[in-house]
Design a protein around this motif. Structure first.
Motif, PDB file in Angstrom:
ATOM      1  N   ASN A   1       0.822  -1.213   0.000  1.00 38.22           N
ATOM      2  CA  ASN A   1       0.000   0.000   0.000  1.00 38.22           C
ATOM      3  C   ASN A   1       0.856   1.264   0.000  1.00 38.22           C
ATOM      4  N   MET A   2       1.835   1.291  -0.886  1.00 39.59           N
ATOM      5  CA  MET A   2       2.779   2.400  -0.957  1.00 39.59           C
ATOM      6  C   MET A   2       2.152   3.706  -1.441  1.00 39.59           C
ATOM      7  N   GLU A   3       0.978   3.651  -2.010  1.00 43.17           N
ATOM      8  CA  GLU A   3       0.315   4.875  -2.447  1.00 43.17           C
ATOM      9  C   GLU A   3      -0.530   5.494  -1.342  1.00 43.17           C
ATOM     10  N   SER A   4      -0.521   4.885  -0.163  1.00 39.44           N
ATOM     11  CA  SER A   4      -1.295   5.400   0.968  1.00 39.44           C
ATOM     12  C   SER A   4      -0.693   6.710   1.478  1.00 39.44           C
ATOM     13  N   GLY A   5      -1.501   7.454   2.177  1.00 44.19           N
ATOM     14  CA  GLY A   5      -1.032   8.697   2.783  1.00 44.19           C
ATOM     15  C   GLY A   5       0.102   8.464   3.759  1.00 44.19           C
ATOM     16  N   LEU A   6       0.045   7.364   4.492  1.00 41.44           N
ATOM     17  CA  LEU A   6       1.093   7.039   5.458  1.00 41.44           C
ATOM     18  C   LEU A   6       2.439   6.861   4.762  1.00 41.44           C
ATOM     19  N   GLU A   7       2.461   6.070   3.705  1.00 46.13           N
ATOM     20  CA  GLU A   7       3.727   5.834   3.005  1.00 46.13           C
ATOM     21  C   GLU A   7       4.206   7.093   2.284  1.00 46.13           C
ATOM     22  N   GLN A   8       3.292   7.846   1.712  1.00 46.98           N
ATOM     23  CA  GLN A   8       3.688   9.087   1.049  1.00 46.98           C
ATOM     24  C   GLN A   8       4.305  10.060   2.060  1.00 46.98           C
ATOM     25  N   ALA A   9       3.758  10.092   3.267  1.00 46.20           N
ATOM     26  CA  ALA A   9       4.334  10.935   4.323  1.00 46.20           C
ATOM     27  C   ALA A   9       5.727  10.437   4.699  1.00 46.20           C
ATOM     28  N   ARG A  10       5.905   9.116   4.746  1.00 44.04           N
ATOM     29  CA  ARG A  10       7.238   8.569   5.053  1.00 44.04           C
ATOM     30  C   ARG A  10       8.224   8.950   3.956  1.00 44.04           C
ATOM     31  N   PHE A  11       7.798   8.869   2.692  1.00 45.04           N
ATOM     32  CA  PHE A  11       8.681   9.264   1.586  1.00 45.04           C
ATOM     33  C   PHE A  11       9.096  10.727   1.732  1.00 45.04           C
ATOM     34  N   ALA A  12       8.127  11.589   2.032  1.00 45.88           N
ATOM     35  CA  ALA A  12       8.419  13.020   2.174  1.00 45.88           C
ATOM     36  C   ALA A  12       9.374  13.270   3.338  1.00 45.88           C
ATOM     37  N   ALA A  13       9.154  12.585   4.454  1.00 49.86           N
ATOM     38  CA  ALA A  13      10.041  12.753   5.614  1.00 49.86           C
ATOM     39  C   ALA A  13      11.448  12.245   5.306  1.00 49.86           C
ATOM     40  N   THR A  14      11.532  11.129   4.597  1.00 48.38           N
ATOM     41  CA  THR A  14      12.842  10.591   4.208  1.00 48.38           C
ATOM     42  C   THR A  14      13.545  11.560   3.269  1.00 48.38           C
ATOM     43  N   ASN A  15      12.825  12.076   2.287  1.00 47.00           N
ATOM     44  CA  ASN A  15      13.426  13.040   1.361  1.00 47.00           C
ATOM     45  C   ASN A  15      13.911  14.288   2.085  1.00 47.00           C
ATOM     46  N   ALA A  16      13.127  14.777   3.044  1.00 46.69           N
ATOM     47  CA  ALA A  16      13.534  15.957   3.807  1.00 46.69           C
ATOM     48  C   ALA A  16      14.817  15.677   4.576  1.00 46.69           C
ATOM     49  N   LEU A  17      14.919  14.498   5.172  1.00 43.09           N
ATOM     50  CA  LEU A  17      16.136  14.128   5.901  1.00 43.09           C
ATOM     51  C   LEU A  17      17.327  14.024   4.946  1.00 43.09           C
ATOM     52  N   VAL A  18      17.140  13.399   3.794  1.00 37.87           N
ATOM     53  CA  VAL A  18      18.227  13.280   2.812  1.00 37.87           C
ATOM     54  C   VAL A  18      18.663  14.662   2.344  1.00 37.87           C
ATOM     55  N   ALA A  19      17.716  15.524   2.020  1.00 31.85           N
ATOM     56  CA  ALA A  19      18.056  16.872   1.545  1.00 31.85           C
ATOM     57  C   ALA A  19      18.810  17.654   2.614  1.00 31.85           C
ATOM     58  N   ARG A  20      18.355  17.566   3.846  1.00 33.83           N
ATOM     59  CA  ARG A  20      18.983  18.279   4.954  1.00 33.83           C
ATOM     60  C   ARG A  20      20.389  17.744   5.250  1.00 33.83           C
ATOM     61  N   THR A  21      20.576  16.443   5.124  1.00 35.18           N
ATOM     62  CA  THR A  21      21.833  15.803   5.513  1.00 35.18           C
ATOM     63  C   THR A  21      22.856  15.742   4.387  1.00 35.18           C
ATOM     64  N   PHE A  22      22.393  15.423   3.173  1.00 36.54           N
ATOM     65  CA  PHE A  22      23.309  15.198   2.063  1.00 36.54           C
ATOM     66  C   PHE A  22      23.150  16.196   0.923  1.00 36.54           C
ATOM     67  N   GLY A  23      22.044  16.922   0.903  1.00 37.33           N
ATOM     68  CA  GLY A  23      21.762  17.802  -0.232  1.00 37.33           C
ATOM     69  C   GLY A  23      21.446  16.970  -1.464  1.00 37.33           C
ATOM     70  N   ARG A  24      21.583  17.568  -2.612  1.00 34.66           N
ATOM     71  CA  ARG A  24      21.365  16.841  -3.864  1.00 34.66           C
ATOM     72  C   ARG A  24      22.613  16.002  -4.140  1.00 34.66           C
TER      73      ARG A  24
END
Length: 186
Positions: free
Chosen positions: A28-51
């Motif tokens: 159920n990767m299209e669920s709101g829960l998983e989409q929120a996890r993707f966004a949180a992971t991306n925010a952490l990656v951007a903050r920590t490693f940048g592009r």
């Protein structure tokens, strides 16, 4: 799904994982829960490693999180042991490169730090030899990041503790919690 996943955790049971993907989006990767996890992971990656220039996603499944991660990398690669999932990932993220394999046999080169970032999100608890996978990730990546659902902390956590320079943060959404761990390789 219960039948397909019986005995899969920590077993490297590639056939059963492929069977689960015959359902289409079995987690159920299209669920709101998983989409929120993707966004949180991306925010952490951007903050920590940048592009980053290149990113390898271990256990990319059908490419749901790959689609989010491609916003952060010039080149995106994904591996999954399920050929069924990889075919769907290729359709979902045509700009990425995918292979139906495990991390030991990924086809894009074996040199140290081949990728700027190697990620394994929500996949380590399906792998039998977690230390070998973490070692391989560390070989292939200049930096690495893993996430996992907190109930898997007992199984996954001890294998991460010996990694030099390990950083941790919590991801939360809707009452669910994941642990994110990352490190840079020397």
């Amino acid at each position: 799904m219960k039948y397909a996943m019986r005995g899969v955790g920590g077993a490297d049971d590639y056939g059963r994982l492929d069977l689960a993907y015959r359902l289409g989006d079995p987690w159920n990767m299209e669920s709101g829960l998983e989409q929120a996890r993707f966004a949180a992971t991306n925010a952490l990656v951007a903050r920590t490693f940048g592009r980053v220039g290149s990113l390898l996603e271990v256990g990319c499944g059908e490419g749901h999180q790959t689609l989010a991660l491609q916003q952060l990398a010039g080149e995106v690669y994904g591996i999954d042991v399920s050929p069924t999932a990889i075919e769907r990932a290729r359709q979902r993220v045509p700009g990425a490169q995918f292979a139906a394999t495990d991390i030991e046999h990924q086809p894009w080169g074996d040199q140290r730090a081949r990728f700027d970032l190697v990620v394994a999100c929500e996949v380590l608890y399906y792998i039998k030899d977690i230390p070998a996978t973490l070692s391989r990730m560390s070989h292939l990546g200049s930096a690495c990041l893993v996430t996992f659902f907190v109930p898997a902390l007992v199984r996954v956590g001890p294998h991460l503790e010996g990694i030099a320079g390990l950083q941790k943060d919590w991801l939360h959404h809707g009452g669910e919690t994941w642990l994110a761990c990352w490190w840079r390789n020397q």
